[in-house]
Write a protein that holds these residues in place. Structure first.
Motif, PDB file in Angstrom:
ATOM      1  N   LEU A  22      31.910  25.540 -36.408  1.00  0.00           N
ATOM      2  CA  LEU A  22      31.643  26.543 -35.385  1.00  0.00           C
ATOM      3  C   LEU A  22      30.398  27.352 -35.718  1.00  0.00           C
ATOM      4  N   ALA A  23      30.243  27.712 -36.990  1.00  0.00           N
ATOM      5  CA  ALA A  23      29.058  28.480 -37.393  1.00  0.00           C
ATOM      6  C   ALA A  23      27.784  27.692 -37.121  1.00  0.00           C
ATOM      7  N   THR A  24      27.812  26.395 -37.411  1.00  0.00           N
ATOM      8  CA  THR A  24      26.650  25.549 -37.130  1.00  0.00           C
ATOM      9  C   THR A  24      26.338  25.515 -35.641  1.00  0.00           C
ATOM     10  N   GLY A  25      27.374  25.348 -34.816  1.00  0.00           N
ATOM     11  CA  GLY A  25      27.168  25.335 -33.368  1.00  0.00           C
ATOM     12  C   GLY A  25      26.643  26.655 -32.844  1.00  0.00           C
ATOM     13  N   VAL A  37      27.944  20.690 -27.808  1.00  0.00           N
ATOM     14  CA  VAL A  37      28.901  19.632 -28.131  1.00  0.00           C
ATOM     15  C   VAL A  37      29.628  19.939 -29.445  1.00  0.00           C
ATOM     16  N   VAL A  38      28.897  20.445 -30.442  1.00  0.00           N
ATOM     17  CA  VAL A  38      29.531  20.819 -31.711  1.00  0.00           C
ATOM     18  C   VAL A  38      30.592  21.893 -31.477  1.00  0.00           C
ATOM     19  N   LEU A  39      30.257  22.897 -30.666  1.00  0.00           N
ATOM     20  CA  LEU A  39      31.223  23.955 -30.382  1.00  0.00           C
ATOM     21  C   LEU A  39      32.428  23.422 -29.615  1.00  0.00           C
ATOM     22  N   CYS A  40      32.187  22.613 -28.591  1.00  0.00           N
ATOM     23  CA  CYS A  40      33.290  22.083 -27.786  1.00  0.00           C
ATOM     24  C   CYS A  40      34.193  21.168 -28.601  1.00  0.00           C
ATOM     25  N   VAL A  93      42.278  35.822 -34.962  1.00  0.00           N
ATOM     26  CA  VAL A  93      40.964  35.382 -35.426  1.00  0.00           C
ATOM     27  C   VAL A  93      40.595  34.045 -34.787  1.00  0.00           C
ATOM     28  N   LEU A  94      41.552  33.131 -34.720  1.00  0.00           N
ATOM     29  CA  LEU A  94      41.268  31.829 -34.120  1.00  0.00           C
ATOM     30  C   LEU A  94      40.974  31.964 -32.631  1.00  0.00           C
ATOM     31  N   ALA A  95      41.714  32.814 -31.921  1.00  0.00           N
ATOM     32  CA  ALA A  95      41.453  33.022 -30.491  1.00  0.00           C
ATOM     33  C   ALA A  95      40.053  33.565 -30.269  1.00  0.00           C
ATOM     34  N   VAL A  96      39.624  34.489 -31.130  1.00  0.00           N
ATOM     35  CA  VAL A  96      38.269  35.045 -31.015  1.00  0.00           C
ATOM     36  C   VAL A  96      37.230  33.954 -31.229  1.00  0.00           C
ATOM     37  N   LEU A  97      37.401  33.140 -32.261  1.00  0.00           N
ATOM     38  CA  LEU A  97      36.433  32.087 -32.567  1.00  0.00           C
ATOM     39  C   LEU A  97      36.367  31.041 -31.462  1.00  0.00           C
ATOM     40  N   ILE A  98      37.540  30.582 -30.991  1.00  0.00           N
ATOM     41  CA  ILE A  98      37.566  29.543 -29.962  1.00  0.00           C
ATOM     42  C   ILE A  98      37.016  30.081 -28.644  1.00  0.00           C
ATOM     43  N   GLY A  99      37.396  31.308 -28.280  1.00  0.00           N
ATOM     44  CA  GLY A  99      36.874  31.894 -27.050  1.00  0.00           C
ATOM     45  C   GLY A  99      35.372  32.070 -27.095  1.00  0.00           C
ATOM     46  N   ALA A 100      34.857  32.546 -28.227  1.00  0.00           N
ATOM     47  CA  ALA A 100      33.403  32.702 -28.365  1.00  0.00           C
ATOM     48  C   ALA A 100      32.701  31.348 -28.275  1.00  0.00           C
TER      49      ALA A 100
END
Length: 347
Positions: A215-218, A258-261, A77-84
């Motif tokens: 992440l959701a906000t970004g 920037v929020v995502l990164c 799940v974390l890999a999916v979120l970070i990759g996205a």
């Protein structure tokens, strides 16, 4: 003969993809991601069967196989979120700067987030998981502003190559500063050395819960910026003539990236090249319309990082290769190819 402007543009920019073709590619990407998520749960240092997978999903951990699956699910799940997050952030950064070399790693954004976190931990005793994320986002934002400011100096403004060079120099400088901060601190050196490589090992539902709101906000900010990015792709003057507030549009889209990164770096470390490779592949498949490009970049980024994590676990078992190393092996040759191609001029 084709007009001169058409000859200079990449094929993805001049060929319009029908909606059904784009939908088909989105479906394919979703299916590939689902298959990779299954592979991520099933394969590793210890292969497991379907019965153990279903039992572990139900909460059982009576065997080593079921316990292994229980650890792999949050990791997947974390890999999916970070990759996205990294794939989407890279597409937005390339759209904001109109720079085909834009990437959170190449532009120094990830390393700025890393330096901010390391400094806060070493000198200010930062220990809150949420605090890591806020500090990382601040570091990522300041680094992005600094690199863009340096890239605008001199003739021609912020050209793609100047931004890439200023980003590479800034990343190298920040990496040296991170090493200088960490080396004298034996109490944090071990954990930060692993974190600096970039990976999704040690994932837990608690870590995911901390980073998910950011992440959701970004994601929301970036996806809502698709129309504005389409206007910016036409040029500042034309975008302004169409009623777009150029500075606001750029600022909002950059904020989302920037929020995502920052969030991704705080949790997984500075993973590079995902934001460079993914948007280019997406343009070849669905074209340059950001309303399609951005969600596709998120899907493909998730698939790439999940695949890299599976490969890193399988090729070196019972040990593993961190996902940041695998993505670097994929992305570095791609970066060289982009620099040597005509696409380096502008998007």
């Amino acid at each position: 003969m084709k007009p001169a402007t058409a000859r200079r543009l990449p094929d993805a920019a001049v060929v319009r993809r029908p909606a059904r073709v784009r939908l088909l590619w989105l479906l394919v990407a979703a299916l590939v991601l689902a298959a990779l998520m299954v592979a991520s749960v099933a394969f590793g240092s210890r292969n497991v069967g379907w019965s153990d997978i279903w039992a572990a999903i139900g909460g059982a951990d009576e065997s080593l196989e079921q316990a292994a699956v229980g650890k792999r699910i949050p990791r997947t799940v974390l890999a999916v979120l970070i990759g996205a997050a990294l794939g989407l952030a890279g597409a937005v950064m390339q759209g904001v700067t109109r720079n085909p070399l834009a990437d959170p790693g190449i532009l120094g954004v990830n390393m700025g987030a890393s330096l901010a976190v390391v400094t806060a931990v070493a000198f200010f005793g930062l220990s809150s998981p949420t605090g890591y994320i806020w500090v990382a986002m601040a570091g990522a934002g300041l680094s992005a502003v600094f690199v863009y400011g340096v890239g605008t100096l001199g003739r021609g403004g912020a050209t793609p190559l100047k931004l890439a060079l200023s980003g590479a120099a800034t990343s190298a400088a920040f990496a040296s500063l991170v090493t200088a901060v960490v080396l004298p601190r034996n109490d944090i050196a071990g954990s930060f050395r692993l974190w600096q490589i970039g990976g999704v090992g040690g994932a837990s539902y608690e870590r995911i819960g901390h980073v998910l709101p950011f992440l959701a906000t970004g994601f929301v900010i970036c996806l809502l910026s698709a129309k504005a990015l389409n206007s910016l792709a036409l040029g500042e003057e034309l975008a302004a003539g169409l009623g777009e507030r150029v500075a606001v549009a750029r600022g909002v889209a950059a904020l989302g990236a920037v929020v995502l990164c920052g969030s991704a770096t705080a949790v997984a470390g500075p993973i590079g090249f995902v934001g460079l490779v993914v948007p280019h592949a997406c343009r070849l498949l669905v074209g340059v319309d950001h309303r399609w490009l951005l969600p596709f970049a998120a899907l493909l980024g998730a698939a790439l990082l999940t695949a890299a994590d599976v490969v890193g676990r399988v090729v070196a078992r019972p040990a593993e290769i961190d996902v940041g190393i695998v993505t670097a092996l994929i992305g570095a040759p791609f970066f060289v190819w982009i620099v040597r191609s005509q696409k380096v001029r502008a998007l």
